[in-house]
Design a protein around this motif. Structure first.
Motif, PDB file in Angstrom:
ATOM      1  N   ALA A  55      67.815  77.349  36.437  1.00 44.02           N
ATOM      2  CA  ALA A  55      66.674  76.564  36.922  1.00 44.02           C
ATOM      3  C   ALA A  55      66.740  76.428  38.433  1.00 44.02           C
ATOM      4  O   ALA A  55      67.826  76.238  38.993  1.00 44.02           O
ATOM      5  N   ALA A  56      65.586  76.507  39.095  1.00 44.98           N
ATOM      6  CA  ALA A  56      65.530  76.261  40.535  1.00 44.98           C
ATOM      7  C   ALA A  56      65.538  74.757  40.758  1.00 44.98           C
ATOM      8  O   ALA A  56      64.789  74.020  40.097  1.00 44.98           O
ATOM      9  N   LEU A  57      66.382  74.285  41.671  1.00 42.19           N
ATOM     10  CA  LEU A  57      66.404  72.850  41.964  1.00 42.19           C
ATOM     11  C   LEU A  57      65.028  72.360  42.383  1.00 42.19           C
ATOM     12  O   LEU A  57      64.622  71.227  42.058  1.00 42.19           O
ATOM     13  N   SER A  58      64.276  73.223  43.070  1.00 36.02           N
ATOM     14  CA  SER A  58      62.953  72.813  43.562  1.00 36.02           C
ATOM     15  C   SER A  58      61.948  72.606  42.431  1.00 36.02           C
ATOM     16  O   SER A  58      60.879  72.037  42.638  1.00 36.02           O
ATOM     17  N   ASP A  59      62.298  73.064  41.219  1.00 29.76           N
ATOM     18  CA  ASP A  59      61.399  72.856  40.074  1.00 29.76           C
ATOM     19  C   ASP A  59      61.609  71.502  39.401  1.00 29.76           C
ATOM     20  O   ASP A  59      60.854  71.130  38.497  1.00 29.76           O
ATOM     21  N   ILE A  60      62.637  70.789  39.812  1.00 23.16           N
ATOM     22  CA  ILE A  60      62.947  69.528  39.128  1.00 23.16           C
ATOM     23  C   ILE A  60      61.841  68.474  39.303  1.00 23.16           C
ATOM     24  O   ILE A  60      61.386  67.892  38.308  1.00 23.16           O
ATOM     25  N   PRO A  61      61.383  68.208  40.528  1.00 26.15           N
ATOM     26  CA  PRO A  61      60.423  67.097  40.688  1.00 26.15           C
ATOM     27  C   PRO A  61      59.171  67.247  39.829  1.00 26.15           C
ATOM     28  O   PRO A  61      58.728  66.271  39.199  1.00 26.15           O
ATOM     29  N   ALA A  62      58.604  68.456  39.776  1.00 19.77           N
ATOM     30  CA  ALA A  62      57.347  68.648  39.045  1.00 19.77           C
ATOM     31  C   ALA A  62      57.520  68.374  37.554  1.00 19.77           C
ATOM     32  O   ALA A  62      56.542  68.146  36.832  1.00 19.77           O
ATOM     33  N   ALA A  63      58.750  68.395  37.066  1.00 22.97           N
ATOM     34  CA  ALA A  63      58.994  68.155  35.640  1.00 22.97           C
ATOM     35  C   ALA A  63      59.234  66.679  35.328  1.00 22.97           C
ATOM     36  O   ALA A  63      59.535  66.324  34.185  1.00 22.97           O
ATOM     37  N   ALA A  64      59.059  65.804  36.330  1.00 30.58           N
ATOM     38  CA  ALA A  64      59.226  64.368  36.095  1.00 30.58           C
ATOM     39  C   ALA A  64      58.186  63.882  35.088  1.00 30.58           C
ATOM     40  O   ALA A  64      57.071  64.399  35.022  1.00 30.58           O
ATOM     41  N   VAL A  65      58.574  62.880  34.311  1.00 32.83           N
ATOM     42  CA  VAL A  65      57.686  62.328  33.278  1.00 32.83           C
ATOM     43  C   VAL A  65      57.209  60.945  33.724  1.00 32.83           C
ATOM     44  O   VAL A  65      57.998  60.108  34.142  1.00 32.83           O
TER      45      VAL A  65
END
Lengths: 309, 309
Positions: free
Chosen positions: A90-100
């Protein structure tokens, strides 16, 4: 001289199993106020997550409707709302957009996801550390890195060009407690003081594990036997127990990367000195990054990505 | 047809931490009577060693003054009388002569010593297993052997031409209990049944440890993670925990001998099947020797050496 106080921009929360930390952050990125408490997931699951958060927001006089970004166990199944996992690699930069987002309330409150590694022989999960990684990545630069995040469940992460290639959780801290309290070694380490990394027994135990990790549970018994027949002191017994478990963790993490991969240590508090000594005993000179700063930087990176703050 | 009942020649006792076993042995080596009880060292230290022994001697109607040979924890510091240790490397045939006689009573009652390995990084002790080894040696023949004696504290002994070259104790059984009960893995294995060696998760965990022992404490965490994200069943979770600890033990023991050293398994009861499966998963085909028979044969060898019986 006058200094303009910046306006509050967002609230960052690191919500672990047994701890709660909140920062009120200004438009210029500065921390305007901070709260720390023991109202972690375990407590909040009883008293109410919304209530715990509201009381701390009130305590820092946060304006109503300020966005809140949360990481950690508040997003676990037993937490406030399940924030799921991003699968590795996983790209670290993809983490925020996956916030719930917490539903049913006006304020924009989001919880960051954890990371899951879905491998048959090495399934693994993290929750909270991904945000530290996001914050630490800026200090590490690109390329390959092996990142050590010590704790009850130590995480060792293989980063490659800003992506998490994989990671391994070692039960070091929890095993230390279980073995120290619930096995025959408890006799050998009774009355021992705090462990110092500056202890020859600790360093020797680490080095021996890096060389011969297969002998781990035998080296654990040697703590008892050393106390019985070799006059091993309680302090040295405790140091050998700790060095064995930390050394085994280091050996395991190193076995998964190419020789010479740069190592970073993301840590706060007393564990930092111990792990620095252990890594030195294993011949490693890590870049040291403060874990408290890393999680705040990770939440800042998330807030920036989500709300253009 | 009449059969002459042989005269009693001596009494053999295996006196462990939590178990007591006594055999009345005839002049022809046959067992004339047997006693088993839970009056191990822990109990006898309260109620009196002499009293426990006397009650069992009376129960088998042993003639007064019959010599008694004891092995096990009755010879520990907290036992009846401290029987000390023979230091490795040690010839098995030297064990009987090092037995310590109980003073102040007319009957010749002796306790066999344990073995001690006085090495700085691998101090180790055994007490009781040395007598099993003495009994098993007759079945193994000369040459080099790696002898596995599974249990709460598994012993792996490197035998060479009837001598104990060295040995290693792995805390496998005790760690299994401590981890299963006192860590986060307890959730994953709640409601699991008995472990079967005929379980793919068990065999895979063993094989993985033989290949990558350094990942042991990470593989332990994978029991939790597998339960969280991969639907690992409680039975498979318990099997993976057990296979990880047993596999790590096998990897460690193998790391100390030359490839191809013959392996013997000295075991009784349910652990036998589990260890046979584990050793098979590691590519080994051990000679299996019954531990109960081995300890009785070891005591017989001792009695013969001491009293020419």
């Amino acid at each position: 001289m006058t200094e303009t106080t910046p306006q509050p921009a967002y609230v960052a929360v690191d919500w672990g199993t047994s701890s709660f930390r909140l920062w009120l952050v200004g438009t210029d990125g500065r921390v305007l106020a901070e709260r720390r408490s023991g109202e972690g997931m375990t407590t909040a699951a009883r008293t109410g997550f919304a209530e715990v958060l509201a009381s701390h927001l009130a305590a820092v006089a946060a304006p109503a409707g300020l966005p809140v970004l949360i990481c950690g166990m508040a997003g676990a199944k037993q937490g406030w709302i399940e924030a799921g996992y991003l699968d590795t690699p996983a790209a670290l930069s993809d983490i925020p957009a996956a916030a719930v987002r917490i539903p049913g309330i006006e304020a924009d409150i989001r919880i960051l996801p954890g990371l899951a590694q879905r491998e048959a022989m090495a399934p693994d999960v993290m929750r909270g550390e991904e945000t530290q990684l996001l914050g630490a990545a800026g200090e590490l630069g690109s390329g390959d890195h092996l990142v050590c995040m010590p704790g009850t469940h130590s995480k060792w992460v293989r980063l490659s060009g800003g992506r998490v290639a994989g990671f391994s959780t070692f039960m070091t801290g929890e095993l230390f407690e279980a073995v120290a309290k619930n096995t025959i070694l408890s006799h050998a380490i009774a009355d021992a003081g705090a462990i110092s990394g500056d202890n020859a027994a600790f360093r020797a135990a680490v080095a021996r594990m890096v060389e011969k990790p297969a002998l781990a549970t035998s080296q654990l018994f040697s703590v008892r036997a050393g106390s019985l027949i070799a006059g091993l002191s309680p302090d040295d017994a405790k140091a050998r127990l700790s060095g064995t478990l930390i050394g085994l963790e280091i050996a395991g993490a190193l076995s998964l990367v190419a020789d010479g991969t740069p190592v970073a240590l993301v840590v706060s508090g007393g564990l930092g000195a111990l792990y620095r000594e252990a890594l030195a005993a294993a011949g490693l000179s890590p870049t040291v990054i403060d874990a408290d700063t890393a999680v705040r930087n990770g939440l800042a990176a998330g807030a920036k990505a989500l709300w253009s703050l």
